[in-house]
Design a protein around this motif. Structure first.
Motif, PDB file in Angstrom:
ATOM      1  N   GLU A 162      22.360  14.468 -27.198  1.00 13.44           N
ATOM      2  CA  GLU A 162      22.717  15.666 -26.440  1.00 13.44           C
ATOM      3  C   GLU A 162      21.589  16.676 -26.631  1.00 13.44           C
ATOM      4  O   GLU A 162      21.327  17.132 -27.750  1.00 13.44           O
ATOM      5  CB  GLU A 162      24.044  16.237 -26.952  1.00 13.44           C
ATOM      6  N   THR A 183      25.467  23.123 -23.604  1.00 10.50           N
ATOM      7  CA  THR A 183      26.831  22.650 -23.884  1.00 10.50           C
ATOM      8  C   THR A 183      27.350  23.069 -25.257  1.00 10.50           C
ATOM      9  O   THR A 183      28.522  22.836 -25.563  1.00 10.50           O
ATOM     10  CB  THR A 183      26.897  21.111 -23.777  1.00 10.50           C
ATOM     11  N   PHE A 188      33.224  19.078 -20.004  1.00 13.28           N
ATOM     12  CA  PHE A 188      32.648  19.605 -18.772  1.00 13.28           C
ATOM     13  C   PHE A 188      32.176  21.031 -18.978  1.00 13.28           C
ATOM     14  O   PHE A 188      32.878  21.849 -19.573  1.00 13.28           O
ATOM     15  CB  PHE A 188      33.669  19.562 -17.627  1.00 13.28           C
ATOM     16  N   ASN A 189      30.995  21.308 -18.482  1.00 11.19           N
ATOM     17  CA  ASN A 189      30.439  22.652 -18.484  1.00 11.19           C
ATOM     18  C   ASN A 189      29.839  22.890 -17.101  1.00 11.19           C
ATOM     19  O   ASN A 189      28.945  22.150 -16.679  1.00 11.19           O
ATOM     20  CB  ASN A 189      29.369  22.801 -19.574  1.00 11.19           C
ATOM     21  N   THR A 235      26.567  20.571 -17.360  1.00  5.26           N
ATOM     22  CA  THR A 235      26.904  19.154 -17.278  1.00  5.26           C
ATOM     23  C   THR A 235      26.172  18.505 -16.105  1.00  5.26           C
ATOM     24  O   THR A 235      26.280  18.951 -14.965  1.00  5.26           O
ATOM     25  CB  THR A 235      28.429  18.961 -17.103  1.00  5.26           C
ATOM     26  N   HIS A 250      26.587  12.662 -16.316  1.00  2.00           N
ATOM     27  CA  HIS A 250      27.479  12.749 -17.475  1.00  2.00           C
ATOM     28  C   HIS A 250      28.690  11.851 -17.259  1.00  2.00           C
ATOM     29  O   HIS A 250      29.200  11.725 -16.144  1.00  2.00           O
ATOM     30  CB  HIS A 250      27.923  14.201 -17.670  1.00  2.00           C
ATOM     31  N   TYR A 270      39.790  17.020 -16.359  1.00  3.53           N
ATOM     32  CA  TYR A 270      39.035  17.475 -17.518  1.00  3.53           C
ATOM     33  C   TYR A 270      39.973  17.927 -18.641  1.00  3.53           C
ATOM     34  O   TYR A 270      39.690  17.699 -19.826  1.00  3.53           O
ATOM     35  CB  TYR A 270      38.103  18.626 -17.125  1.00  3.53           C
TER      36      TYR A 270
END
Length: 380
Positions: A109, A137, A316-317, A321, A325, A352
């Motif tokens: 990440e 994130t 989730f962002n 994201t 992803h 989500y």
């Protein structure tokens, strides 16, 4: 002025506070996942602020009660006081936090790889303030860093401070925090600094400290103040008014969203709402609000709220994201199989949420709860 001895039952579990945790983490998730659909509500910031007030209350309650219990031991029981507190905090917070960082580092990440040292030292808020930038994130971990930094100062502060000084200290924390935010605003420094720095969050913790003091030593006063929901409603209206004013000022290009209301006063007003909401829940809501806070779903979600908060940005962002992803790819495949799911964002939001709840549930039962049970060996 003399104070009465605390009631030892004050460390009992306060059931409705789990419901408050659920409301707070729900605000954060809603705010972070509804970008572009429900902007300008400041629910995420309010949810974090409520957590800060709640932490201030619970930690102060624990520390003052522990200090009273150990006061007849040599040196006032300082060694046991610190040992018990930090062991229990470590067991509750560190394992899943560091396991999450380790896993995210292994899967490469990017922000975890890039800022691992800052994250490992619970200094992500310092990184954000120093570089005036978010961290992708792992943005949300700034609030956990603030809490850990508060845990470094609260135990010694409350141990060596005479009990009668606690209310004054709380007030100084509140005034000093707001004043510091105002100074930063007037100097036109990046708004990140006033938002994520530990000293600028202390008005929330100070209100929690003041609430704990009155709960322990001024119980009748506490009950009179919080037995009605009137102040909860008034403070909520005050927060909504501050949000409206912020959005109204933001329409003027020369002022923008980061104005004096948003950067200086909004957190204090949100803290006051958290103060009255939590205090009312400690006394005990009745009627519909009692059901909201005590129903099985709220209680369970409040219990796993740490995991919900910790994992949701990795599920989730909106800003960070990537389309590749795994959660986005899974949603795309699912919606291709059932096209009706694209008819409303509600379905994607629910997807989500289900993933986050599943991860938090896994974390709670397999990791957090078994480790958390070890705290019984180190009771206050």
């Amino acid at each position: 002025m003399p104070t009465s001895a605390p009631v030892r039952s004050t460390l009992n579990h306060l059931r409705q506070l789990d419901g408050i945790r659920f409301i707070a983490v729900g605000m954060v998730l809603f705010d972070h996942w509804m970008v572009g659909r429900a902007d300008g509500l400041a629910l995420g910031a309010l949810g974090v602020t409520i957590f800060f007030v709640l932490s201030g209350f619970l930690i102060t309650r624990i520390l003052l009660s522990s200090k009273d219990k150990l006061s007849n031991q040599p040196n006032g029981g300082l060694g046991k006081y610190l040992k018990t507190f930090y062991i229990r905090r470590t067991l509750r917070i560190f394992p899943i936090y560091y396991l999450t960082l380790f896993v995210l580092y292994l899967v490469n990440e990017p922000p975890v790889r890039r800022t691992f040292g800052w994250l490992a030292l619970y200094a992500s808020n310092i990184y954000i303030a120093r570089y005036a930038t978010w961290m992708g994130t792992v943005d949300h971990l700034w609030s956990l860093a603030v809490e850990e930094q508060v845990y470094l100062i609260f135990p010694l502060l409350l141990f060596f401070m005479p009990r009668r000084w606690v209310p004054l200290t709380s007030i100084l924390m509140i005034v000093g925090s707001v004043g510091l935010r105002y100074i930063l605003f007037r100097k036109q420094l990046p708004w990140f600094i006033g938002y994520v720095s530990m000293p600028t969050c202390l008005d929330a913790f100070g209100l929690g400290m003041l609430m704990a003091f009155t709960w322990l030593y001024r119980r009748e006063w506490f009950t009179r103040l919080f037995q009605s929901s009137t102040w909860v409603i008034i403070s909520l209206l005050g927060f909504l008014g501050a949000v409206w004013l912020t959005n109204w000022l933001a329409q003027t290009p020369s002022i923008g969203y980061h104005n004096v209301v948003a950067d200086v006063w909004e957190r204090l007003i949100g803290s006051l709402f958290g103060f009255f909401l939590i205090g009312r829940a400690v006394v005990g809501f009745s009627g519909p609000m009692k059901w909201v806070l005590e129903n099985p779903v709220s209680q369970y979600m409040g219990r796993i709220s740490y995991g919900l908060y910790l994992f949701h940005n990795f599920v989730f962002n909106f800003f960070h994201t990537q389309p590749t992803h795994f959660t986005v790819r899974a949603w795309k495949r699912l919606s291709e199989m059932m096209p009706f799911l694209t008819s409303s964002y509600f379905f994607q939001f629910s997807f989500y949420l289900a993933l986050t709840v599943a991860l938090a549930t896994f974390s709670w039962f397999l990791i957090e709860k078994p480790i958390n049970n070890l705290k019984d060996r180190y009771s206050y």
